[in-house]
Structures are given as C-alpha cells and as structure tokens.
Design a protein around this motif. Sequence first.
Motif, PDB file in Angstrom:
ATOM      1  N   ASN A 114      11.344  -0.574  -7.412  1.00  0.00           N
ATOM      2  CA  ASN A 114      11.068   0.297  -8.549  1.00  0.00           C
ATOM      3  C   ASN A 114       9.629   0.195  -9.045  1.00  0.00           C
ATOM      4  OD1 ASN A 114      13.684   1.439  -8.616  1.00  0.00           O
ATOM      5  ND2 ASN A 114      14.440  -0.341  -9.747  1.00  0.00           N
ATOM      6  N   ASP A 115       8.742  -0.306  -8.204  1.00  0.00           N
ATOM      7  CA  ASP A 115       7.301  -0.151  -8.455  1.00  0.00           C
ATOM      8  C   ASP A 115       6.905   1.286  -8.143  1.00  0.00           C
ATOM      9  OD1 ASP A 115       6.776  -2.757  -9.139  1.00  0.00           O
ATOM     10  OD2 ASP A 115       5.626  -3.250  -7.332  1.00  0.00           O
ATOM     11  N   LEU A 116       6.116   1.886  -9.012  1.00  0.00           N
ATOM     12  CA  LEU A 116       5.472   3.165  -8.736  1.00  0.00           C
ATOM     13  C   LEU A 116       3.961   2.952  -8.801  1.00  0.00           C
ATOM     14  CD1 LEU A 116       5.542   6.318  -8.341  1.00  0.00           C
ATOM     15  CD2 LEU A 116       5.387   6.463 -10.850  1.00  0.00           C
ATOM     16  N   ILE A 117       3.272   3.309  -7.725  1.00  0.00           N
ATOM     17  CA  ILE A 117       1.815   3.211  -7.692  1.00  0.00           C
ATOM     18  C   ILE A 117       1.233   4.602  -7.540  1.00  0.00           C
ATOM     19  CG2 ILE A 117      -0.021   2.694  -6.026  1.00  0.00           C
ATOM     20  CD1 ILE A 117       0.664  -0.116  -6.046  1.00  0.00           C
ATOM     21  N   LEU A 118       0.204   4.874  -8.339  1.00  0.00           N
ATOM     22  CA  LEU A 118      -0.638   6.053  -8.170  1.00  0.00           C
ATOM     23  C   LEU A 118      -1.981   5.538  -7.667  1.00  0.00           C
ATOM     24  CD1 LEU A 118       1.434   6.723 -10.521  1.00  0.00           C
ATOM     25  CD2 LEU A 118      -0.262   8.377 -11.334  1.00  0.00           C
ATOM     26  N   PHE A 119      -2.503   6.128  -6.591  1.00  0.00           N
ATOM     27  CA  PHE A 119      -3.832   5.708  -6.169  1.00  0.00           C
ATOM     28  C   PHE A 119      -4.736   6.904  -5.894  1.00  0.00           C
ATOM     29  CE2 PHE A 119      -1.508   5.417  -2.048  1.00  0.00           C
ATOM     30  CZ  PHE A 119      -2.366   6.083  -1.179  1.00  0.00           C
ATOM     31  N   HIS A 120      -6.004   6.686  -6.187  1.00  0.00           N
ATOM     32  CA  HIS A 120      -7.046   7.700  -6.048  1.00  0.00           C
ATOM     33  C   HIS A 120      -7.354   7.862  -4.562  1.00  0.00           C
ATOM     34  CE1 HIS A 120     -11.537   8.845  -6.887  1.00  0.00           C
ATOM     35  NE2 HIS A 120     -10.809   9.889  -6.523  1.00  0.00           N
ATOM     36  N   ASN A 121      -6.695   8.813  -3.949  1.00  0.00           N
ATOM     37  CA  ASN A 121      -6.795   8.992  -2.504  1.00  0.00           C
ATOM     38  C   ASN A 121      -8.197   9.386  -2.048  1.00  0.00           C
ATOM     39  OD1 ASN A 121      -5.473   9.249   0.174  1.00  0.00           O
ATOM     40  ND2 ASN A 121      -5.983  11.418  -0.078  1.00  0.00           N
ATOM     41  N   ARG A 122      -8.992   9.922  -2.965  1.00  0.00           N
ATOM     42  CA  ARG A 122     -10.372  10.288  -2.625  1.00  0.00           C
ATOM     43  C   ARG A 122     -11.359   9.175  -2.988  1.00  0.00           C
ATOM     44  NH1 ARG A 122     -11.299  16.720  -3.967  1.00  0.00           N
ATOM     45  NH2 ARG A 122      -9.751  17.533  -2.506  1.00  0.00           N
ATOM     46  N   GLY A 123     -10.834   8.006  -3.331  1.00  0.00           N
ATOM     47  CA  GLY A 123     -11.719   6.911  -3.703  1.00  0.00           C
ATOM     48  C   GLY A 123     -11.377   5.589  -3.051  1.00  0.00           C
ATOM     49  N   LEU A 124     -10.345   5.568  -2.184  1.00  0.00           N
ATOM     50  CA  LEU A 124      -9.868   4.346  -1.545  1.00  0.00           C
ATOM     51  C   LEU A 124      -9.600   4.604  -0.069  1.00  0.00           C
ATOM     52  CD1 LEU A 124      -6.985   3.312  -3.987  1.00  0.00           C
ATOM     53  CD2 LEU A 124      -9.283   2.335  -3.951  1.00  0.00           C
ATOM     54  N   LEU A 125      -9.579   3.523   0.708  1.00  0.00           N
ATOM     55  CA  LEU A 125      -8.919   3.516   2.007  1.00  0.00           C
ATOM     56  C   LEU A 125      -7.756   2.534   1.902  1.00  0.00           C
ATOM     57  CD1 LEU A 125     -11.830   3.445   4.636  1.00  0.00           C
ATOM     58  CD2 LEU A 125     -10.631   5.437   3.688  1.00  0.00           C
ATOM     59  N   HIS A 126      -6.709   2.786   2.677  1.00  0.00           N
ATOM     60  CA  HIS A 126      -5.569   1.874   2.655  1.00  0.00           C
ATOM     61  C   HIS A 126      -5.000   1.738   4.055  1.00  0.00           C
ATOM     62  CE1 HIS A 126      -3.629   5.832   2.208  1.00  0.00           C
ATOM     63  NE2 HIS A 126      -2.509   5.275   2.627  1.00  0.00           N
ATOM     64  N   SER A 127      -4.173   0.715   4.229  1.00  0.00           N
ATOM     65  CA  SER A 127      -3.562   0.463   5.532  1.00  0.00           C
ATOM     66  C   SER A 127      -2.174  -0.120   5.345  1.00  0.00           C
ATOM     67  CB  SER A 127      -4.410  -0.516   6.350  1.00  0.00           C
ATOM     68  OG  SER A 127      -3.778  -0.808   7.604  1.00  0.00           O
ATOM     69  N   VAL A 128      -1.270   0.301   6.221  1.00  0.00           N
ATOM     70  CA  VAL A 128       0.016  -0.364   6.364  1.00  0.00           C
ATOM     71  C   VAL A 128      -0.230  -1.720   7.023  1.00  0.00           C
ATOM     72  CG1 VAL A 128       2.225  -0.263   7.584  1.00  0.00           C
ATOM     73  CG2 VAL A 128       1.291   1.792   6.524  1.00  0.00           C
ATOM     74  N   VAL A 129       0.568  -2.699   6.662  1.00  0.00           N
ATOM     75  CA  VAL A 129       0.413  -4.051   7.195  1.00  0.00           C
ATOM     76  C   VAL A 129       1.780  -4.595   7.578  1.00  0.00           C
ATOM     77  CG1 VAL A 129      -0.431  -6.390   6.732  1.00  0.00           C
ATOM     78  CG2 VAL A 129      -1.573  -4.445   5.676  1.00  0.00           C
ATOM     79  N   GLY A 130       1.820  -5.406   8.632  1.00  0.00           N
ATOM     80  CA  GLY A 130       3.006  -6.209   8.887  1.00  0.00           C
ATOM     81  C   GLY A 130       3.907  -5.700   9.988  1.00  0.00           C
TER      82      GLY A 130
END
Length: 394
Positions: free
Chosen positions: A345-361
Amino acid sequence: MAIDLAPISLPATADAEQFKDFGREILGVNPGEMSEEQMKEVHDLLYKYSILLFRNVVVTPEQQYNLTKSFDPSSENHGHGNDYSKTPGRKLFELNAIPGVPQVKLIGNGTVYNHAGLSEAVLKHPSHTTFHKTHVSAEDTAKGITRFQRWHMDAALYDLNPPRVTTLYAKVVPQGPHQTVRYDDGTGDELEMPLAATAFVSGKTMFDILPSEYKSIVVRGRVKYSPHPYAWMATAHALPTGLGIVSEGLEMPDDELPLWDEDKIKVYPMTWKNPVTGELHFQVHPCGVRELFMDPLPSAASRKGALYPDGAHLTNLQEVRDLLYKMQRPAIAPSLVYPHDWRENDLILFHNRGLLHSVVGELKTNQIRAFHQCNLAASDEPAGPTPEDVRKYA
C-alpha cells in the motif's frame, strides 16, 4: 493549510547532502481524495523533490488514473499507448491492463488471481539475464547477487511524448533477504538493496556533478532515438550496469522494424528544464539513442578546453554510447542511488522527466509482486535549456 512532509528514509550508503532536496513522504493526506488546493501543492512538491511517497493508503485504479492525469489534464493514453494489439512495434509492452482503466497496468511477478477485475495474470519480473550481454552466475545468484536491469525513463521514445509523472502503487510486495547489486564494470562497485526494490537516480544530480566541459555538451546537445527503439534494441545486449547497449551490431535493421515514419522519430534535448524549479535535468535513455547533435559554442563562450566547440553530429553508435556512458555513469554511483524499500500500500509519484530508474533483483515464480503502474503520454514535448542556460554552461 500546508501539507505535512517528512524526509524519505535513505540507506546508509546514500550521500545525504546530495539527497537533501530529494524525496518526501506526504503525511495525513488521502491521495485519491485531494482537494484542488492540495493537488496544486502536490504538483509543485513533486517537481521540487522528484519523488513523493504516500504510505499505507488505499487507492483504486480509477483514483490512480485521475491522480496521474491531474499532472497533464490533456493526456489520455498510457505512455506506450493503450491498444497494443493494433499498434505496430509495441508488442514488447503488452501489459495487463486493469479492466475499465486501460491506462493502469498490473506489473510484477508470479501468477495473480482475481485481482482488480483480472481473473488471472501471469507476471514476470524483468531480469538482467534476458537483456545483459553477461550474467551473474547461478552460484552468485543463489547468494543474492544481482544487477540493475535497465536504467530508463518511462517513455515510448517514438511517436508519443514522455509522461510527466509515473505513479506506482504496491499491492503485494515479496518478502526475502536483501540482495547485492554488482556493477561488474571493473570498478568493484556494489550496493545492497531490499528484494525487488526500484532504484532511482536524479537527473538534476546527473547534470550538477558533470565537469564543466560536459555540462557544455549537454546544454548544447540533442539526442535522436531509433524508430521503435524497444524493438530495435530487443536483439542487442546491455552493459552490466544496465546503462546502455553493447555495440555489437545486433540491433534490428531498420527494414525489419515495424513500419515507421520519419516524422514520428523523437529528437530531444539532452537536458530538460524543470517547470517549477527551473533547474536542468540530464534526461537521456541511453539504450535507445542512435545519434547525437551538438550546436556550436555561443560566440562569447571560451573555447579553452571545450569539447566539440564547432558543434557535431555523431552517428557512430560506439562513439555516441561511449560519450553518453562517460557522462551518465558517475550519477549511478552507489552513493547517488535511492533504492525504494517497498511496503504494501505504498504509493509513489515520481517525476518521470527528472529521474532515471531501474528494476532490480531476481525473483522466483512463487515470490508474488503485484503493482499498479500508471503513466500517460504527455500532451507536450519536454522543454530544453533556455538561451540563458546555454550561455551560462556552454
């Protein structure tokens, strides 16, 4: 009445100074039932802090879609389009759409039953083993060694514009011991992470830590992506850091790609301007880039030590990739990575035009992970640096 905020919890490995303006937890607010005033504040907070976290909240798919859409009311389609079966070149992104809200996708791992109107969904956690040129050995995998899968922004990078924001809502989070991300690039870098974390790095930090000669390049630079870049790269292999492709000539030839139009190919500035703070974010998806353009230095700029002072158009893939890697790799150093330790039940909003992200694991089939993801192809293209920015950094 101002929204109450708390800093997000950083791992001991993080450089706290670099993260002082990164990430905030929002307290005492239901994200599915915010007032117009609260929504405006959340909008500005997201662009200021890049990630906003709501803990232990109940959000319906409809509320998640409406929340995502509020950042760009003219947007409608999922970031890769809604109807994959009729969109050439998008089969790589046939995700499980939530019935009635196709812009919200069910992603994760394992087989999920009777979930949000889906009777059964078979999910697969992305792994470096299906994308990287080299793999962690089975023996090391059993010891909890893993890798970043692919550093990216959520974007089709062809035809559709990159979403402004992505929302991720954790419904089922797998439990297990932490794993260790190994960079395997000769540096010896490693980073301990919670099982199936999502890793984030700041595009602002990526720009801020660049030496001046590289800042000059990225404020003058533009990248040209491949047509249907995910189909193009699907036959190639990634570097062990997940930050780009190995140049082996394995990319899908243009005449074998799904039908494409030249005017739908995306050319974007290398730095994108934050609409609230005015700061620059180095925003390049390194896996999909084919060409790089640089404008000449402004007439008043010093040419001493400048790279490509007369401008350039780089078309050699190895050269393009080597330059991007040299500029982007410092920003994924262990001390600059925020791995989010998910709770249900965590909800995250992230600035998609200001970050890079990666799946891990790495997850086994019986380790269930069920998340709702929503991002919407933007109604506009990202804004690049202003002439004043170019004069300042070039």
